[in-house]
Design a protein around this motif. Structure first.
Motif, PDB file in Angstrom:
ATOM      1  N   HIS A 166       0.865  -1.344   0.108  1.00 17.78           N
ATOM      2  CA  HIS A 166       0.190   0.148   0.003  1.00 17.78           C
ATOM      3  C   HIS A 166       0.714   1.558  -0.093  1.00 17.78           C
ATOM      4  O   HIS A 166       0.846   1.877   1.110  1.00 17.78           O
ATOM      5  N   ASP A 219      -8.935  -1.016  -1.261  1.00 14.27           N
ATOM      6  CA  ASP A 219      -8.179  -2.304  -0.613  1.00 14.27           C
ATOM      7  C   ASP A 219      -7.150  -2.296   0.348  1.00 14.27           C
ATOM      8  O   ASP A 219      -5.753  -2.122   0.601  1.00 14.27           O
ATOM      9  N   GLN A 221      -5.776  -4.598   3.188  1.00  8.01           N
ATOM     10  CA  GLN A 221      -5.940  -5.845   3.263  1.00  8.01           C
ATOM     11  C   GLN A 221      -4.534  -5.768   3.417  1.00  8.01           C
ATOM     12  O   GLN A 221      -4.145  -5.574   2.296  1.00  8.01           O
ATOM     13  N   ASP A 222      -3.832  -6.203   3.967  1.00 13.35           N
ATOM     14  CA  ASP A 222      -2.545  -7.205   3.634  1.00 13.35           C
ATOM     15  C   ASP A 222      -2.538  -8.141   3.241  1.00 13.35           C
ATOM     16  O   ASP A 222      -3.712  -8.869   4.057  1.00 13.35           O
ATOM     17  N   ARG A 224      -0.707 -11.677   3.604  1.00  9.39           N
ATOM     18  CA  ARG A 224       0.395 -12.171   4.354  1.00  9.39           C
ATOM     19  C   ARG A 224       0.629 -13.367   3.658  1.00  9.39           C
ATOM     20  O   ARG A 224       0.241 -14.456   3.527  1.00  9.39           O
TER      21      ARG A 224
END
Length: 288
Positions: A166, A219, A221-222, A224
């Motif tokens: 991001h 968006d 969200q990370d 992982r």
């Protein structure tokens, strides 16, 4: 007779119409003047990072009940200020669209407080085919060699891993405009990062090759992930673990004391007298 009646009806209609116009005009005159105010708006399209000049601004009527927060009513108050957002013709100028007072124009006015701008060299592949434009967000992927453990004697293993997520694109090449949507192949991309992210990005650039992954701007969200290696990409099974006996520490045996017993000597039997006896062809011995 009929013509006279029609003319009379027309005259009456005209009179009623004139009366309605007079009454409406009197009613409008008695109404209070409309509540409006004059605020500063853009006289032309202005890109972010530019310093405002008087010819870029003008005053315009704006309803008081919908005045933008932080709007200005004096053009001279905005002269020399720097925009941190692009504006179009007729857009009101508010404090939220301006960089702090005293900011020098250019890219430095766009950097958020507490963050830094760092430039990464890219090509048409790394730069997502030119779609990484100012205002977009990207993830940074590094491809490098995975460090081996001291006990690992096999070959070095390649790995690709997302190291930053991001990340805002501030500028492409030497342009910071965010209004374009057409892809542009450039040789450098400037990113907005925290000081810690700047250190990680510089290290990643020195130990491997970088790639940009364009992401949805809304968006949060990370990702992982554990990173991709040749073994995980080909779905190869992991190497079998070494036998536990090889890695387990050897047991230390405590010394054992051996006690050796001397053989017990049997007492000597008393000597006896013996004689030979001949019985036919058989010979035997008899002791007394």
């Amino acid at each position: 007779m009929k013509n006279k009646r029609a003319i009379a009806m027309m005259a009456i209609a005209i009179l009623f119409g004139l009366a309605a116009v007079v009454l409406a005009s009197r009613w409008l005159l008695r109404q209070p003047a409309g509540s409006a105010d004059r605020i500063v708006v853009a006289a032309t399209d202005v890109n972010l990072g530019q310093r405002l000049t008087p010819d870029m601004l003008k005053l315009a009527e704006w309803p008081k009940d919908s005045l933008p927060k932080g709007a200005f009513s004096d053009v001279s108050m905005l002269t020399g200020r720097v925009l941190k957002n692009s504006i179009l013709l007729g857009d009101p100028i508010s404090e939220a669209k301006l960089a702090p007072a005293g900011t020098v124009g250019g890219l430095s006015a766009l950097i958020t407080e507490g963050k830094r701008a760092i430039t990464v060299r890219v090509n048409d592949v790394i730069g997502v085919a030119g779609f990484a434009l100012p205002g977009n967000y990207v993830d940074i992927i590094v491809s490098t060699q995975k460090e081996r453990a001291p006990s690992d004697k096999g070959p070095e293993q390649s790995i690709s891993k997302i190291v930053l997520e991001h990340i805002l694109v501030l500028a492409v090449a030497q342009e910071v405009g965010r209004d374009e949507t057409k892809p542009r192949v450039v040789n450098a991309v400037t990113l907005e990062v925290t000081p810690e992210q700047a250190e990680n990005l510089d290290l990643a650039r020195s130990v491997g090759s970088l790639s940009l992954a364009l992401r949805n701007q809304v968006d949060p969200q990370d990702a992982r992930t554990d990173g991709a290696t040749k073994r995980s990409m080909l779905n190869e099974p992991l190497a079998e673990a070494a036998p536990a006996s090889a890695s387990a520490p050897k047991a230390v045996l405590s010394p054992v004391k051996l006690v050796i017993k001397a053989p017990v000597r049997q007492p000597d039997e008393p000597k006896r007298a013996c004689v030979g006896v001949l019985n036919g062809v058989k010979v035997s011995q008899e002791c007394f």
